[in-house]
Write a protein that holds these residues in place. Structure first.
Motif, short mmCIF file in Angstrom:
data_model
loop_
_atom_site.label_atom_id
_atom_site.label_comp_id
_atom_site.label_asym_id
_atom_site.label_seq_id
_atom_site.Cartn_x
_atom_site.Cartn_y
_atom_site.Cartn_z
N GLU A 76 0.80 -1.21 0.00
CA GLU A 76 0.00 0.00 0.00
C GLU A 76 0.84 1.27 0.00
O GLU A 76 0.30 2.36 -0.06
CB GLU A 76 -0.94 0.02 1.22
CG GLU A 76 -2.01 -1.04 1.19
CD GLU A 76 -2.82 -1.10 2.46
OE1 GLU A 76 -2.38 -0.54 3.48
OE2 GLU A 76 -3.90 -1.69 2.44
N ARG A 92 -20.79 8.63 3.33
CA ARG A 92 -20.30 8.18 2.04
C ARG A 92 -21.19 8.62 0.88
O ARG A 92 -20.83 8.47 -0.28
CB ARG A 92 -20.17 6.66 2.04
CG ARG A 92 -19.10 6.19 3.02
CD ARG A 92 -18.76 4.74 2.86
NE ARG A 92 -18.39 4.47 1.49
CZ ARG A 92 -18.59 3.29 0.90
NH1 ARG A 92 -19.12 2.29 1.55
NH2 ARG A 92 -18.23 3.11 -0.36
N GLN A 103 -16.96 3.94 -4.93
CA GLN A 103 -17.03 2.50 -4.70
C GLN A 103 -15.62 1.94 -4.80
O GLN A 103 -14.81 2.45 -5.58
CB GLN A 103 -17.89 1.82 -5.78
CG GLN A 103 -19.35 2.19 -5.75
CD GLN A 103 -20.09 1.55 -4.59
OE1 GLN A 103 -19.61 0.60 -3.97
NE2 GLN A 103 -21.25 2.09 -4.28
N GLN A 104 -15.33 0.91 -4.04
CA GLN A 104 -14.03 0.27 -4.12
C GLN A 104 -13.85 -0.27 -5.55
O GLN A 104 -14.75 -0.88 -6.10
CB GLN A 104 -13.93 -0.87 -3.11
CG GLN A 104 -12.50 -1.34 -2.92
CD GLN A 104 -12.32 -2.04 -1.59
OE1 GLN A 104 -12.81 -1.57 -0.58
NE2 GLN A 104 -11.64 -3.15 -1.61
N GLY A 105 -12.71 0.02 -6.16
CA GLY A 105 -12.44 -0.37 -7.54
C GLY A 105 -12.88 0.66 -8.56
O GLY A 105 -12.56 0.55 -9.73
N ILE A 134 -9.99 3.70 -6.62
CA ILE A 134 -10.23 3.51 -5.19
C ILE A 134 -9.80 2.09 -4.83
O ILE A 134 -10.40 1.11 -5.26
CB ILE A 134 -11.72 3.72 -4.83
CG1 ILE A 134 -12.19 5.10 -5.24
CG2 ILE A 134 -11.94 3.45 -3.34
CD1 ILE A 134 -11.49 6.25 -4.55
N GLU A 135 -8.70 1.98 -4.08
CA GLU A 135 -8.19 0.67 -3.68
C GLU A 135 -8.90 0.13 -2.44
O GLU A 135 -9.24 -1.04 -2.39
CB GLU A 135 -6.68 0.76 -3.39
CG GLU A 135 -5.83 0.80 -4.61
CD GLU A 135 -5.89 -0.47 -5.43
OE1 GLU A 135 -5.80 -1.57 -4.86
OE2 GLU A 135 -6.03 -0.36 -6.65
N LYS A 136 -9.12 1.01 -1.44
CA LYS A 136 -9.72 0.52 -0.20
C LYS A 136 -10.40 1.68 0.51
O LYS A 136 -9.79 2.72 0.73
CB LYS A 136 -8.65 -0.10 0.70
CG LYS A 136 -9.20 -0.84 1.88
CD LYS A 136 -8.10 -1.62 2.59
CE LYS A 136 -8.67 -2.49 3.67
NZ LYS A 136 -7.64 -3.25 4.36
N ILE A 137 -11.66 1.47 0.90
CA ILE A 137 -12.40 2.44 1.70
C ILE A 137 -12.27 1.98 3.15
O ILE A 137 -12.61 0.84 3.47
CB ILE A 137 -13.87 2.53 1.26
CG1 ILE A 137 -13.94 2.97 -0.21
CG2 ILE A 137 -14.64 3.47 2.17
CD1 ILE A 137 -15.32 2.88 -0.83
N VAL A 152 -9.52 6.65 2.97
CA VAL A 152 -9.52 5.87 1.73
C VAL A 152 -8.11 5.83 1.16
O VAL A 152 -7.30 6.75 1.39
CB VAL A 152 -10.53 6.48 0.71
CG1 VAL A 152 -10.11 7.85 0.26
CG2 VAL A 152 -10.76 5.55 -0.49
#
Length: 157
Positions: A76, A92, A103-105, A134-137, A152
């Motif tokens: 990361e 959100r 959204q993730q992705g 977006i890799e990770k929320i 995020v």
């Protein structure tokens, strides 16, 4: 002539509250006693954005309150970490039952709204510092967040 000690120094209180607004990056602040109340607010046209930079080493946030571990892993470290610019409640979506901002992705462009943080009944947008995926929320909707808490991870592309 001696100053009336029962009359508060309103200008002093206003300056103190204005300084607190700058230090905490809140949109407004109010102070009340039994006999008077002062409210100081920033104009709504001033957007509050997060301070974000790609990290080259793990970053830790003060007192995270999310369901996920907020510490960065080795894979990361190339990601852009968006942190909370203030203490409040993160949302959100722009309103209940509306689709979330991200959204993730999903893809984002620089300046896109990622979240809204409510502080003192003022909604403060958190904007994307860069374009990417977006890799990770790291937060859940309507959860409390602390200043500097990771929200995020964005893979800049």
């Amino acid at each position: 002539m001696p100053k009336d000690t029962k009359t508060p120094d309103y200008a002093h209180h206003i300056r103190t509250l204005a300084q607190l607004l700058q230090e905490t990056q809140l949109g407004e602040i109010e102070y009340e006693t039994e006999t008077w109340r002062i409210r100081v607010a920033l104009p709504p046209a001033i957007p509050i954005t997060s301070t974000v930079a790609p990290t080259s080493h793990p970053v830790s946030a003060p007192a995270p309150h999310t369901q996920d571990d907020n510490s960065a892993t080795e894979e990361e470290t190339h990601l852009s970490v968006v942190t909370s610019p203030l203490v409040g409640t993160v949302y959100r979506a722009p309103e209940p039952n509306a689709p979330p901002f991200i959204q993730q992705g999903g893809n984002v462009k620089e300046g896109d709204t990622l979240f809204i943080i409510e502080a003192m009944k003022t909604m403060n947008p958190v904007k994307a510092p860069c374009a990417g995926v977006i890799e990770k929320i790291l937060v859940t909707d309507a959860s409390p967040v602390e200043y500097g808490e990771k929200l995020v991870l964005i893979d800049p592309r």
